[in-house]
Design an enzyme around this catalytic site. Structure first.
Site, PDB file in Angstrom:
ATOM      1  N   ASP A  23      -1.286   3.269   4.356  1.00 24.96           N
ATOM      2  CA  ASP A  23      -2.796   3.097   4.306  1.00 24.96           C
ATOM      3  C   ASP A  23      -3.203   4.094   4.971  1.00 24.96           C
ATOM      4  OD1 ASP A  23      -2.948   0.233   3.089  1.00 24.96           O
ATOM      5  OD2 ASP A  23      -3.353  -0.371   4.545  1.00 24.96           O
ATOM      6  N   LYS A  27      -1.766   8.291   1.566  1.00 25.18           N
ATOM      7  CA  LYS A  27      -0.339   8.886   0.844  1.00 25.18           C
ATOM      8  C   LYS A  27      -0.349   9.070  -0.197  1.00 25.18           C
ATOM      9  CE  LYS A  27       2.755   5.126   1.020  1.00 25.18           C
ATOM     10  NZ  LYS A  27       1.785   4.075   2.461  1.00 25.18           N
ATOM     11  N   LYS A  53      -2.887  10.388  -1.874  1.00 25.25           N
ATOM     12  CA  LYS A  53      -3.719  11.880  -2.212  1.00 25.25           C
ATOM     13  C   LYS A  53      -2.606  12.606  -1.373  1.00 25.25           C
ATOM     14  CE  LYS A  53      -5.997  15.609   0.480  1.00 25.25           C
ATOM     15  NZ  LYS A  53      -6.788  16.139   1.156  1.00 25.25           N
ATOM     16  N   GLY A  94      -0.689  -0.167  -2.357  1.00 22.31           N
ATOM     17  CA  GLY A  94      -1.919   0.220  -3.174  1.00 22.31           C
ATOM     18  C   GLY A  94      -3.040   2.149  -2.865  1.00 22.31           C
ATOM     19  N   HIS A  95      -2.545   2.634  -3.728  1.00 21.28           N
ATOM     20  CA  HIS A  95      -3.025   4.019  -3.729  1.00 21.28           C
ATOM     21  C   HIS A  95      -3.760   4.508  -4.031  1.00 21.28           C
ATOM     22  CE1 HIS A  95       1.117   5.331  -2.536  1.00 21.28           C
ATOM     23  NE2 HIS A  95       1.799   4.642  -3.448  1.00 21.28           N
ATOM     24  N   GLN A 129       3.661   1.039   1.876  1.00 19.21           N
ATOM     25  CA  GLN A 129       3.816   0.804   3.256  1.00 19.21           C
ATOM     26  C   GLN A 129       4.340   1.590   4.463  1.00 19.21           C
ATOM     27  OE1 GLN A 129       5.383  -1.884   0.983  1.00 19.21           O
ATOM     28  NE2 GLN A 129       3.257  -2.031   0.309  1.00 19.21           N
ATOM     29  N   THR A 151      -5.419  -3.372  -1.400  1.00 18.87           N
ATOM     30  CA  THR A 151      -4.938  -4.426  -2.344  1.00 18.87           C
ATOM     31  C   THR A 151      -5.715  -5.511  -1.696  1.00 18.87           C
ATOM     32  OG1 THR A 151      -2.457  -3.490  -2.320  1.00 18.87           O
ATOM     33  CG2 THR A 151      -2.953  -5.952  -3.144  1.00 18.87           C
ATOM     34  N   ARG A 200      -9.371  -3.162   7.813  1.00 18.39           N
ATOM     35  CA  ARG A 200      -8.026  -3.160   8.494  1.00 18.39           C
ATOM     36  C   ARG A 200      -8.365  -3.218   9.934  1.00 18.39           C
ATOM     37  NH1 ARG A 200      -7.957   2.163   4.315  1.00 18.39           N
ATOM     38  NH2 ARG A 200      -6.756   0.726   2.257  1.00 18.39           N
ATOM     39  N   LYS A 240      -7.093  12.266   7.446  1.00 16.39           N
ATOM     40  CA  LYS A 240      -8.455  10.838   7.957  1.00 16.39           C
ATOM     41  C   LYS A 240      -9.155  11.760   9.023  1.00 16.39           C
ATOM     42  CE  LYS A 240      -8.564   7.267   5.232  1.00 16.39           C
ATOM     43  NZ  LYS A 240      -9.874   6.571   5.136  1.00 16.39           N
ATOM     44  N   ASP A 262     -11.636  13.399   9.344  1.00 16.11           N
ATOM     45  CA  ASP A 262     -12.975  14.111   9.275  1.00 16.11           C
ATOM     46  C   ASP A 262     -13.431  13.073   9.578  1.00 16.11           C
ATOM     47  OD1 ASP A 262     -11.299  12.960   6.832  1.00 16.11           O
ATOM     48  OD2 ASP A 262     -13.215  12.868   6.124  1.00 16.11           O
TER      49      ASP A 262
HETATM   50  P1  IMP Z   1       3.739  -8.600   2.021  1.00 10.97           P
HETATM   51  O1  IMP Z   1       4.149  -6.604   2.152  1.00 10.97           O
HETATM   52  O2  IMP Z   1       2.965  -8.296   1.388  1.00 10.97           O
HETATM   53  O3  IMP Z   1       4.972  -9.283   2.848  1.00 10.97           O
HETATM   54  O4  IMP Z   1       2.786  -8.347   4.191  1.00 10.97           O
HETATM   55  C1  IMP Z   1       3.657  -8.015   4.887  1.00 10.97           C
HETATM   56  C2  IMP Z   1       2.624  -7.790   6.227  1.00 10.97           C
HETATM   57  O5  IMP Z   1       3.299  -5.624   5.959  1.00 10.97           O
HETATM   58  C3  IMP Z   1       1.034  -7.682   6.381  1.00 10.97           C
HETATM   59  O6  IMP Z   1       1.162  -7.663   7.459  1.00 10.97           O
HETATM   60  C4  IMP Z   1       0.583  -7.202   5.522  1.00 10.97           C
HETATM   61  O7  IMP Z   1      -0.777  -6.613   5.860  1.00 10.97           O
HETATM   62  C5  IMP Z   1       1.159  -5.616   5.603  1.00 10.97           C
HETATM   63  N1  IMP Z   1       1.830  -4.491   4.337  1.00 10.97           N
HETATM   64  C6  IMP Z   1       1.934  -4.939   2.533  1.00 10.97           C
HETATM   65  N2  IMP Z   1       1.481  -3.829   2.227  1.00 10.97           N
HETATM   66  C7  IMP Z   1       0.798  -2.283   2.765  1.00 10.97           C
HETATM   67  C8  IMP Z   1       0.375  -1.628   2.577  1.00 10.97           C
HETATM   68  O8  IMP Z   1       0.468  -1.374   1.176  1.00 10.97           O
HETATM   69  N3  IMP Z   1      -0.386  -1.038   3.801  1.00 10.97           N
HETATM   70  C9  IMP Z   1      -0.538  -1.921   4.568  1.00 10.97           C
HETATM   71  N4  IMP Z   1      -0.512  -2.937   5.165  1.00 10.97           N
HETATM   72  C10 IMP Z   1       0.386  -3.765   4.171  1.00 10.97           C
END
Ligand code: IMP
Length: 492
Positions: free
Chosen positions: A18, A21, A23, A45-46, A248, A356, A361, A386, A388
């Site tokens: 998060d 990426k 952008k 999630g982008h 991630q 997502t 957060r 981030k 700013d």
């Molecule tokens: P999973 O990938 O859904 O199995 O989640 C495992 C851990 O990774 C959890 O703490 C999620 O919140 C974190 N996580 C998975 N994908 C993301 C992401 O794209 N951004 C931030 N945290 C993520």
């Protein structure tokens, strides 16, 4: 022929994901011919802003927004065809052509309803060790791959094989599912991500016929996109410029992160290149993305610099929503002395809610020990994003050491003692959860920096903070992002 001046690049996150990426990939995508993803799945999630328009994708690479670019979902991705088909619909409605330029690896791993079910039922039932997953079936899908009972995208093209493999896979799952409360399972099976009960069977929980039928239909739709992308990329690697899009963050890597509070793929550079069938030396530039001077984490797990500490973790991990926060904490600001409230003010300012899951957060100060750890995996070149968000904040803190406050513990040849000062992060959650941050304080800057485009325009206080991060973490912050738009970048 490849335009010589454009290197092959990779964009990976150096924190817990998060960092923006999407952008950065979008900006680099302008110069690239091919954009490829190699890890994770619909847990990512982008968010991409183009003028007034906002796009959120979970599977499709962010480069799809750029006309004419080839986008690849590589072999290392766990792919949920339902989510992908939804994203294809979004592209179609937005008038974005994808048919000739979106390729799916035939050996990408298939996410099936049983993976979504197991992910949800096991994480919600785990009393102490809850990971707080995104519920997208990621862990169970990767586990099946390593247990050698997984299915691939290519199986969608072969009805007989699909049914055989599904039956075998489901037989094993049934034994596992018998451990859980059938009513909980039933409830999960009615979730929209599981087709609202479409795959539920009273006796076996999962209806193999219904799954086969739905997945064959996905296969029909996706067939024109499925091919051997590993071979394709290996063939073009010296001739076209390739941009690899990480998912991630390195601190969530199953190999390098804060295990077991991680995702199930290697989110560092090695996992990424392997997940598209390339080798690390095929990539000339690796860019690590880091939020600064604050950072965030979603889900459970240690976060030494968290603003508000355990109270914040508890609040964010127990169903708080953006709406709830805005109602209950409308009074918070950067002036708030209460740490939890200050952290919420940062969340509001940075709009830090999961793309997502919508979860808040967790917010904390930038941790140069963890940043250093991530750069040992990915290399020292970073993009700070981030920047700013904390404009107007009186004091900025940077974590430069920890005080270890836990029980005496062996770490290989070392022994950690309570009260000891640590200058290096140990990526082990039993150790990290007992690390108290030691901060250096810096005066903040008061100006709005979102319109600044040159290093020399930046307030001296911010430059000082950036220099300190570079020096303490051993990184080169060569690119800075000062707002969500493509244009809000500073190249040093
Ligand atoms: P999973 O990938 O859904 O199995 O989640 C495992 C851990 O990774 C959890 O703490 C999620 O919140 C974190 N996580 C998975 N994908 C993301 C992401 O794209 N951004 C931030 N945290 C993520």
């Amino acid at each position: 022929m490849k335009r010589k001046e454009i290197p092959n690049r990779a964009v990976v996150s150096t924190q817990w994901g998060d960092e923006g990426k999407g952008k950065i990939v979008d900006v680099f995508a302008e110069e690239a011919d091919i954009i490829a993803r190699g890890t994770g799945g619909a847990n990512a999630g982008h968010t991409i802003h183009i003028g007034e328009r906002e796009f959120i994708f979970h599977l499709v690479p962010a480069g799809i927004i750029r006309p004419k670019k080839v986008n690849i979902i590589g072999n290392g991705v766990v792919l949920d065809p339902r989510v992908l088909c939804e994203e294809l619909d979004i592209l179609r409605h937005a008038g974005i052509e994808y048919k000739s330029r979106l390729l799916l690896a035939l050996n990408a791993k298939l996410v099936l309803p049983q993976h979504l079910l197991l992910d949800r039922v096991s994480d919600s039932s785990a009393k102490n060790g809850r990971i707080g997953t995104t519920g997208r079936g990621i862990g169970p899908a990767y586990a099946d791959h390593y247990s050698r009972i997984g299915l691939t995208i290519n199986d969608l093209l072969n009805p007989r094989l699909l049914e055989e493999k599904l039956e075998r896979n489901l037989r094993e799952k049934l034994l596992l599912l018998r451990e859980y409360d059938p009513e909980v399972i039933k409830k999960i099976m009615w979730h929209a991500h599981l087709g609202g009960g479409q795959f539920y069977s009273e006796n076996d929980f999962l209806d193999v016929q219904a799954i086969t039928k739905a997945y064959l239909a996905y296969g029909k739709r996706l067939a024109p996109l499925i091919c051997d992308t590993d071979n394709y990329l290996r063939a073009v690697v010296g001739h076209h410029s390739i941009l690899l899009e990480g998912a991630q963050g390195t601190l969530l890597s199953v190999d390098y992160g804060t295990y077991p509070f991680v995702t199930s793929s290697d989110c560092g550079i090695e996992g990424l290149v392997k997940g598209v069938g390339l080798r690390t030396h095929d990539i000339q530039e690796v860019w690590g993305i880091a939020k600064a001077p604050y950072m965030t984490r979603v889900g459970e797990g240690p976060f030494p610099t968290e603003m508000g500490g355990e109270r914040s973790a508890h609040w964010c991990g127990n169903g708080a929503t953006c709406k709830m926060e805005r109602e209950q904490y409308s009074h918070v600001s950067f002036e708030s002395e209460n740490e939890l409230e200050f952290g919420i003010a940062v969340r509001f300012a940075g709009n830090e809610y999961g793309a997502t899951t919508g979860r808040p957060r967790r917010t904390g100060w930038v941790d140069t020990l963890l940043l250093k750890l991530a750069t040992t995996v990915n290399g020292p070149d970073v993009i700070l994003t981030k920047l700013d968000v904390l404009s107007g904040c009186k004091t900025i803190k940077i974590c430069t050491a920890y005080q270890y406050d836990g029980p005496q513990v062996r770490w290989g040849m070392d022994t950690l003692y309570k009260g000891e000062t640590l200058r290096k992060a140990i990526p082990n959650s039993e150790v990290l959860q007992h690390c108290k941050p030691i901060y250096e304080l810096f005066p903040g800057w008061q100006q709005d920096i979102t319109g600044m485009r040159r290093w020399r325009e930046l307030p001296p206080e911010l430059k000082h903070i950036i220099h300190a991060i570079e020096e303490r973490a051993g990184v080169n912050a060569r690119i800075l992002s000062v707002g969500p738009d493509r244009s809000q970048m500073i190249f040093r």
